[in-house]
Design a protein around this motif. Structure first.
Motif, short mmCIF file in Angstrom:
data_model
loop_
_atom_site.label_atom_id
_atom_site.label_comp_id
_atom_site.label_asym_id
_atom_site.label_seq_id
_atom_site.Cartn_x
_atom_site.Cartn_y
_atom_site.Cartn_z
N PRO A 189 5.33 -3.98 -13.99
CA PRO A 189 4.67 -2.40 -12.86
C PRO A 189 4.10 -3.55 -12.06
CG PRO A 189 3.42 -2.99 -14.90
CD PRO A 189 4.94 -3.77 -15.25
N LEU A 190 4.34 -2.59 -10.66
CA LEU A 190 3.63 -3.02 -9.50
C LEU A 190 2.56 -3.41 -9.36
CD1 LEU A 190 5.68 -0.52 -7.45
CD2 LEU A 190 6.27 -2.91 -7.28
N MET B 87 9.28 8.02 -16.10
CA MET B 87 10.06 8.87 -16.06
C MET B 87 10.54 10.01 -17.12
SD MET B 87 12.67 11.58 -14.38
CE MET B 87 12.08 12.98 -13.75
N ASN B 88 9.98 10.16 -18.22
CA ASN B 88 10.67 10.81 -19.60
C ASN B 88 11.22 12.04 -19.22
OD1 ASN B 88 11.59 11.70 -22.21
ND2 ASN B 88 9.16 10.49 -23.07
N THR B 89 13.00 12.54 -19.58
CA THR B 89 13.78 13.06 -19.38
C THR B 89 13.63 14.11 -20.73
OG1 THR B 89 15.81 12.46 -19.95
CG2 THR B 89 15.30 11.89 -17.75
N GLN B 90 13.85 14.01 -21.79
CA GLN B 90 13.04 14.60 -22.85
C GLN B 90 11.93 15.31 -22.89
OE1 GLN B 90 13.05 11.25 -25.48
NE2 GLN B 90 14.94 10.63 -25.94
N VAL C 86 6.73 13.16 -16.09
CA VAL C 86 6.40 11.97 -15.20
C VAL C 86 5.07 11.53 -15.04
CG1 VAL C 86 5.78 12.65 -12.93
CG2 VAL C 86 7.47 11.50 -12.79
N CYS C 87 5.19 10.14 -15.11
CA CYS C 87 3.16 9.67 -15.06
C CYS C 87 2.98 8.30 -13.90
CB CYS C 87 3.31 8.65 -16.26
SG CYS C 87 2.12 7.72 -16.58
N ARG C 88 3.07 8.15 -13.14
CA ARG C 88 2.55 7.83 -11.82
C ARG C 88 1.26 6.64 -12.11
NH1 ARG C 88 -0.43 10.00 -6.28
NH2 ARG C 88 -1.47 10.04 -7.67
N PHE C 89 1.54 5.45 -11.52
CA PHE C 89 0.33 3.71 -12.24
C PHE C 89 0.10 4.24 -9.85
CE2 PHE C 89 2.48 4.65 -16.08
CZ PHE C 89 1.57 4.07 -17.08
N LYS C 90 -1.05 4.18 -10.20
CA LYS C 90 -1.35 3.88 -8.70
C LYS C 90 -2.63 2.09 -9.05
CE LYS C 90 -2.96 6.17 -4.43
NZ LYS C 90 -3.68 7.10 -4.08
N ASN C 91 -2.99 1.85 -8.37
CA ASN C 91 -4.39 1.00 -8.13
C ASN C 91 -5.18 1.26 -7.61
OD1 ASN C 91 -3.09 -1.80 -9.28
ND2 ASN C 91 -1.96 -1.89 -7.14
N ASP C 92 -6.54 1.12 -8.21
CA ASP C 92 -7.81 2.25 -7.84
C ASP C 92 -8.73 1.08 -7.45
OD1 ASP C 92 -9.17 4.39 -6.75
OD2 ASP C 92 -9.70 4.77 -9.75
N MET C 93 -9.62 1.61 -6.85
CA MET C 93 -10.75 0.70 -5.64
C MET C 93 -11.18 -0.29 -6.65
SD MET C 93 -12.64 3.06 -3.17
CE MET C 93 -13.59 3.88 -5.05
N PRO C 94 -10.52 -1.41 -6.71
CA PRO C 94 -11.10 -2.79 -7.70
C PRO C 94 -13.32 -2.53 -7.41
CG PRO C 94 -10.64 -3.37 -6.02
CD PRO C 94 -9.81 -2.11 -5.24
N THR C 95 -13.86 -3.19 -8.40
CA THR C 95 -15.45 -2.99 -7.87
C THR C 95 -15.40 -4.49 -8.76
OG1 THR C 95 -15.34 -3.21 -10.85
CG2 THR C 95 -15.40 -0.73 -9.31
N GLN C 96 -16.44 -5.39 -8.00
CA GLN C 96 -16.62 -6.17 -8.45
C GLN C 96 -16.44 -6.93 -10.13
OE1 GLN C 96 -20.47 -7.47 -6.95
NE2 GLN C 96 -19.97 -8.58 -5.21
N ARG D 138 11.49 3.46 -15.82
CA ARG D 138 11.27 3.89 -14.64
C ARG D 138 11.99 4.88 -13.64
NH1 ARG D 138 9.76 -2.25 -12.37
NH2 ARG D 138 8.72 -2.01 -10.83
N CYS D 139 10.63 4.71 -12.50
CA CYS D 139 11.91 5.99 -11.44
C CYS D 139 10.28 5.74 -10.24
CB CYS D 139 11.97 7.62 -12.00
SG CYS D 139 9.70 7.68 -12.22
N SER D 140 11.04 6.12 -8.76
CA SER D 140 9.46 6.13 -7.96
C SER D 140 8.63 7.46 -8.07
CB SER D 140 10.38 6.40 -6.33
OG SER D 140 11.20 7.08 -5.94
N PRO D 141 7.76 6.68 -7.99
CA PRO D 141 6.85 8.36 -7.59
C PRO D 141 7.01 9.32 -6.95
CG PRO D 141 6.10 5.98 -7.36
CD PRO D 141 7.03 5.37 -7.11
N ARG D 142 7.16 10.35 -6.97
CA ARG D 142 7.43 11.69 -6.70
C ARG D 142 6.19 12.42 -6.07
NH1 ARG D 142 12.95 13.31 -10.28
NH2 ARG D 142 13.68 11.56 -10.48
#
Length: 87
Positions: free
Chosen positions: A7-8, A22-25, A29-39, A82-86
């Motif tokens: 994954p990216l 994406m699950n066609t069945q 759709v599920c999006r994974f996005k980096n969130d704000m990192p902490t220390q 895998r798919c592009s975020p929609r």
């Protein structure tokens, strides 16, 4: 695991890594996005929603290593591709 299948959020952790599955069945759709990192930790926002309707999405924040594990488990379980975020 080959680099292209990772994954990216794993390959580009501190940057704007956004990737999706994406699950066609299940018509989801599920999006994974980096969130704000902490220390202390790096976080990933995981948003799951239906493709067919505009219902409320389910948004979770996971530690990066847990998000990577969820990504790999979803792909191995079948149906998730895998798919592009929609959105």
């Amino acid at each position: 695991m080959p680099s292209k299948d990772r994954p990216l959020v794993d390959r580009h952790a501190p940057k704007n890594g956004i990737d999706g599955l994406m699950n066609t069945q299940e018509q989801r759709v599920c999006r994974f996005k980096n969130d704000m990192p902490t220390q202390q930790a790096q976080w990933v926002e995981v948003e799951t929603r239906s493709v067919t309707d505009s219902g409320q999405p389910v948004i979770r924040r996971l530690l990066r290593h847990n998000a990577i594990e969820a990504w790999e488990t979803m792909q191995k379980s079948g149906g998730w591709k895998r798919c592009s975020p929609r959105w």
